[in-house]
Design a protein around this motif. Structure first.
Motif, PDB file in Angstrom:
ATOM      1  N   SER A 193       0.819  -1.211   0.000  1.00 28.80           N
ATOM      2  CA  SER A 193       0.000   0.000   0.000  1.00 28.80           C
ATOM      3  C   SER A 193       0.856   1.265   0.000  1.00 28.80           C
ATOM      4  CB  SER A 193      -0.915   0.012   1.223  1.00 28.80           C
ATOM      5  OG  SER A 193      -1.734  -1.120   1.266  1.00 28.80           O
ATOM      6  N   ARG A 194       0.143   2.399  -0.067  1.00 33.21           N
ATOM      7  CA  ARG A 194       0.817   3.688   0.017  1.00 33.21           C
ATOM      8  C   ARG A 194      -0.074   4.682   0.763  1.00 33.21           C
ATOM      9  NH1 ARG A 194       0.492   5.606  -6.375  1.00 33.21           N
ATOM     10  NH2 ARG A 194      -1.453   6.820  -6.229  1.00 33.21           N
ATOM     11  N   LEU A 195       0.551   5.754   1.261  1.00 36.03           N
ATOM     12  CA  LEU A 195      -0.167   6.849   1.915  1.00 36.03           C
ATOM     13  C   LEU A 195      -0.300   7.997   0.933  1.00 36.03           C
ATOM     14  CD1 LEU A 195      -1.259   8.424   4.445  1.00 36.03           C
ATOM     15  CD2 LEU A 195       1.132   9.104   4.848  1.00 36.03           C
ATOM     16  N   GLN A 196      -1.526   8.506   0.777  1.00 35.52           N
ATOM     17  CA  GLN A 196      -1.773   9.633  -0.115  1.00 35.52           C
ATOM     18  C   GLN A 196      -2.251  10.844   0.681  1.00 35.52           C
ATOM     19  OE1 GLN A 196      -3.192   7.273  -4.198  1.00 35.52           O
ATOM     20  NE2 GLN A 196      -4.631   8.633  -3.156  1.00 35.52           N
ATOM     21  N   ILE A 197      -1.789  12.016   0.275  1.00 37.12           N
ATOM     22  CA  ILE A 197      -2.273  13.292   0.810  1.00 37.12           C
ATOM     23  C   ILE A 197      -2.681  14.133  -0.391  1.00 37.12           C
ATOM     24  CG2 ILE A 197      -1.734  15.311   2.218  1.00 37.12           C
ATOM     25  CD1 ILE A 197       0.514  13.666   3.504  1.00 37.12           C
ATOM     26  N   THR A 198      -3.969  14.413  -0.509  1.00 36.24           N
ATOM     27  CA  THR A 198      -4.482  15.064  -1.717  1.00 36.24           C
ATOM     28  C   THR A 198      -5.397  16.233  -1.371  1.00 36.24           C
ATOM     29  OG1 THR A 198      -6.305  13.472  -1.820  1.00 36.24           O
ATOM     30  CG2 THR A 198      -4.326  12.964  -3.107  1.00 36.24           C
ATOM     31  N   ALA A 199      -5.613  17.085  -2.373  1.00 32.65           N
ATOM     32  CA  ALA A 199      -6.546  18.213  -2.268  1.00 32.65           C
ATOM     33  C   ALA A 199      -7.273  18.357  -3.595  1.00 32.65           C
ATOM     34  CB  ALA A 199      -5.805  19.491  -1.914  1.00 32.65           C
ATOM     35  N   ASN A 200      -8.415  19.064  -3.568  1.00 31.36           N
ATOM     36  CA  ASN A 200      -9.246  19.207  -4.772  1.00 31.36           C
ATOM     37  C   ASN A 200      -9.404  20.649  -5.238  1.00 31.36           C
ATOM     38  OD1 ASN A 200     -10.478  16.477  -5.546  1.00 31.36           O
ATOM     39  ND2 ASN A 200     -10.764  16.543  -3.324  1.00 31.36           N
ATOM     40  N   LYS A 201      -8.884  21.585  -4.449  1.00 31.17           N
ATOM     41  CA  LYS A 201      -9.058  22.992  -4.807  1.00 31.17           C
ATOM     42  C   LYS A 201      -7.727  23.724  -4.765  1.00 31.17           C
ATOM     43  CE  LYS A 201     -13.871  23.376  -3.266  1.00 31.17           C
ATOM     44  NZ  LYS A 201     -14.835  24.097  -2.395  1.00 31.17           N
ATOM     45  N   LYS A 202      -7.679  24.815  -5.548  1.00 28.84           N
ATOM     46  CA  LYS A 202      -6.471  25.612  -5.662  1.00 28.84           C
ATOM     47  C   LYS A 202      -6.070  26.159  -4.294  1.00 28.84           C
ATOM     48  CE  LYS A 202      -6.100  28.169  -9.278  1.00 28.84           C
ATOM     49  NZ  LYS A 202      -6.266  29.241 -10.283  1.00 28.84           N
ATOM     50  N   GLY A 203      -4.757  26.128  -4.030  1.00 24.55           N
ATOM     51  CA  GLY A 203      -4.258  26.632  -2.760  1.00 24.55           C
ATOM     52  C   GLY A 203      -2.860  26.136  -2.480  1.00 24.55           C
ATOM     53  N   VAL A 204      -2.291  26.630  -1.386  1.00 28.40           N
ATOM     54  CA  VAL A 204      -0.933  26.262  -0.997  1.00 28.40           C
ATOM     55  C   VAL A 204      -0.960  25.691   0.417  1.00 28.40           C
ATOM     56  CG1 VAL A 204       1.412  27.086  -0.543  1.00 28.40           C
ATOM     57  CG2 VAL A 204       0.100  28.038  -2.454  1.00 28.40           C
ATOM     58  N   VAL A 205      -0.228  24.599   0.614  1.00 24.77           N
ATOM     59  CA  VAL A 205      -0.112  24.001   1.937  1.00 24.77           C
ATOM     60  C   VAL A 205       1.323  23.504   2.118  1.00 24.77           C
ATOM     61  CG1 VAL A 205      -0.875  21.729   1.145  1.00 24.77           C
ATOM     62  CG2 VAL A 205      -1.090  22.323   3.552  1.00 24.77           C
ATOM     63  N   TRP A 206       1.846  23.722   3.308  1.00 25.38           N
ATOM     64  CA  TRP A 206       3.159  23.176   3.654  1.00 25.38           C
ATOM     65  C   TRP A 206       2.965  21.919   4.505  1.00 25.38           C
ATOM     66  CZ3 TRP A 206       2.678  28.309   2.687  1.00 25.38           C
ATOM     67  CH2 TRP A 206       3.699  28.937   1.951  1.00 25.38           C
ATOM     68  N   LEU A 207       3.811  20.934   4.277  1.00 26.52           N
ATOM     69  CA  LEU A 207       3.754  19.673   5.014  1.00 26.52           C
ATOM     70  C   LEU A 207       5.128  19.360   5.588  1.00 26.52           C
ATOM     71  CD1 LEU A 207       1.854  17.658   2.263  1.00 26.52           C
ATOM     72  CD2 LEU A 207       0.843  18.406   4.415  1.00 26.52           C
TER      73      LEU A 207
END
Length: 658
Positions: free
Chosen positions: A209-223
């Motif tokens: 398996s794998r871990l996913q981090i996703t978004a659906n709208k325009k924007g900026v995020v730091w991780l």
């Protein structure tokens, strides 16, 4: 998995080939007995000698992804995006992008809130109408994450976004098409970093398996510092339960850590630094192990090794860098800061909660001191330009501050006296099977005065070892019988290496092979199981008489299990012929109680047989009960075998059925 038991048919003469047949469906008559031998054991108490309580233990090195992607249960590889080094932009492998250049852009910068690991990942979503499932990043872990149906996985990550945004975290199949667990996380718009915790319960099983981090709208995020841990780690201490269970089965009396060459580094800048591996895991900078060539986040750090020693009931043996790597050295005139650093490490382990470093340990959840009483000053550094000078600086400082700590020199004192003070000296041997078998008497002529021997690394290597062959284990067993007999001078011994991830076979063979969800012991692992009762036992003198004695190695001990006592006679038949062996035991206090007697053999159809994921029990010990065992008995040893006879002594309180 592993150890087999087979029913025993009582005979006046025990044909031990039955043990082999119990596991391999053959007939004893298939082997022609061509050799004869006798083995005499004098079990008189006045001739017995106590084996050190510490004789057999373990050596753990961060090699073959033994820790990162191994016993340390962290599923995310490169959780802090630091593996490419401190410079930006950098390679964030094995993280990868979900989407394309028109929908998402990721880059590293120095916006992290953590002082010691400043790199963070900036993810900019460029699409307003993103593809179904969103865009973002994923991490496959260490050659795929093992996600199991019904189990809970704890996700922790640090995020920052100037505007409120929604992320989706998911556990998916390796291609992202099957969702095993998923949760939506709302990130409030702020200039500050936020720590987010999320439990994910799997609704399905996938070994890659794998871990996913996703978004659906325009924007900026730091991780930054993204961690995924299974909830069922060993005692909640972060270790992979099934692998630790295999270690527990060996009953190790000590744990030597964390290396090995891992301690030295190819260059000092990449050597293991204990203080960088303690404190909150998010704040640990991690480092690149340039000897074995992979990054470790150092979630498995100095504190965790001490905790593992405690969990195993094993004495910790701390191997530290003495200012020497494979390619550079610190001059003795400038070694003082390194000495101070190691004194601090000992205060961390042993100091009171009021001490500077003891308070750090207490803050991590362990107010009680760890009983560190053995340290090794370097690893395989004897003969290097500054070793002796540096060694003496460490030795004198530690002796003054902690007079009870036993110090281990890298210089071999088995044949010539050391020219410097030490409590123990390292002895390492990696060689072919014939050579190691011939070394079973290595310590017979070693001086009994001066420091004790620590055989901290031994193994058969080369073509006849394969990935862990029967032949290798037989030679190693013979070598260990010699260590038992010489345990008045040999204080400790450990096999190496302990683990190998099947995806990183840098060093073969190893005791335990694993991947993300399976594990098995090589014959060398199972061989060690027949020595686990030796530490603290009583060793007895033996005599082997035979024209074939050059192919035999044996020892005899008395050991205790709760209220029961046993005489264990171990014998290796390293040759190709079956042996008719007469065992004669004298000096036993009481008599043999046939009710609890057993015999165990490690053998197989070919000396090069190995275990594997598809056949993990091909070469494992087979046990039968010996109801007519006696002080004098005749047995038949199969070719290329390691046999242990356990004779229950009459004073033992044995139950009617074993």
């Amino acid at each position: 998995m592993g150890w087999k038991e087979a029913p025993c048919r009582a005979h006046a003469i025990f044909c031990f080939l039955l043990l082999f047949c119990a596991g391999h469906k053959c007939l004893a008559s298939e082997f022609e007995v061509t050799q004869e031998a006798s083995l005499s054991v004098d079990a008189s108490p006045n001739l017995a000698r106590k084996i050190p309580d510490t004789l057999f233990g373990m050596f753990f090195e961060e090699i073959n992804h033994a820790g990162a992607g191994g016993i340390w249960a962290e599923l995310v590889s490169n959780r802090g995006f630091e593996a490419g080094g401190p410079h930006t932009p950098l390679n964030i492998d094995p993280w990868s992008i979900i989407g394309d250049d028109s929908s998402v852009f990721v880059a590293t910068d120095h916006m992290s809130c953590f002082i010691r690991n400043t790199v963070a990942l900036r993810m900019e979503v460029l699409c307003d109408n993103c593809p179904v499932g969103g865009v973002g990043i994923y991490n496959p872990g260490f050659w795929g994450m093992n996600i199991e149906d019904g189990k809970t996985y704890n996700l922790v990550m640090h995020v920052k976004s100037p505007e409120t945004t929604e992320l989706t975290v998911s556990l998916t199949s390796s291609d992202g098409l099957q969702i095993l667990a998923s949760a939506a996380i709302r990130v409030s718009g702020t200039s500050n970093w936020i720590k987010l915790d999320q439990s994910l319960v799997a609704k399905g099983t996938d070994r890659t398996s794998r871990l996913q981090i996703t978004a659906n709208k325009k924007g900026v995020v730091w991780l930054d510092q993204v961690s995924l841990m299974p909830s069922d780690t060993y005692k909640g201490h972060g270790f992979r339960t099934e692998l630790i269970s295999m270690l527990m089965d060996l009953k190790p009396r000590f744990l030597r850590f964390p290396g090995g060459c891992f301690v030295e580094g190819s260059w000092l800048r990449n050597a293991f630094r204990w203080r960088d591996s303690i404190g909150p895991w998010e704040e640990r900078p991690g480092h690149y192990g340039d000897v074995w060539n992979y990054w470790t986040d150092d979630g498995l750090g100095y504190y965790e090794f001490l905790q593992l020693s405690e969990d195993l009931g094993a004495a910790p043996v701390w191997v530290f860098n003495n200012g020497i790597s494979h390619h550079d050295e610190v001059d003795t005139a400038a070694i003082a800061p390194f000495v101070k650093d190691i004194l601090d490490s000992l205060e961390f382990a042993r100091g009171s909660v009021e001490s500077t470093w003891g308070s750090v340990r207490a803050a991590m959840g362990h107010p009680e001191p760890f009983p560190v009483k053995h340290v090794a000053i370097g690893n395989e550094d004897c003969g290097k330009k500054n070793y002796l000078g540096n060694y003496l600086k460490f030795y004198n400082a530690i002796r003054e501050a902690y007079p009870d700590i036993q110090m281990i020199s890298n210089c071999d004192g088995s044949s010539t006296p050391l020219d410097h003070p030490a409590d123990l000296y390292d002895f390492h041997v990696y060689t072919d099977s014939k050579a190691l078998f011939s070394m079973r008497n290595t310590f017979d002529k070693t001086s009994r005065s001066g420091p004790k021997a620590f055989v901290s690394e031994y193994a058969v290597t080369g073509k006849d070892a394969g990935r862990g062959s029967l032949l290798a284990s037989l030679a190693e067993a013979a070598f260990l019988t010699g260590l038992e007999k010489n345990s008045d001078i040999v204080q400790m011994a450990s096999y190496a290496p302990l683990f190998v991830n099947d995806n990183d076979q840098t060093w073969n063979p190893d005791a335990i092979v694993f991947n993300s969800w399976q594990q098995y012991g090589t014959p060398s692992y199972w061989m060690q199981k027949l020595f686990r009762e030796s530490s603290g036992a009583m060793i007895h003198p033996i005599t082997v008489s035979s024209n074939y004695s050059g192919s035999l190695a044996a020892s005899a001990i008395t050991w205790h299990d709760n209220d029961n006592s046993f005489l264990r006679v171990k014998i290796v038949n390293f040759g190709p012929d079956a042996v008719s062996l007469t065992i004669l035991t004298t000096g036993i206090e009481g008599s043999v109680n046939t009710l609890g007697c057993t015999a165990t053999v490690l053998t197989s159809g070919s000396v090069m047989d190995e275990n594997s994921f598809t056949n993990p029990n091909k070469v494992v010990p087979v046990m039968v009960q010996l109801r007519n065992a006696a002080e004098e008995m005749q047995v038949t040893l199969s070719p290329h075998s390691f046999t242990a006879f356990d004779l229950a002594l009459a004073q033992s309180k044995l139950v009617a059925e074993m």
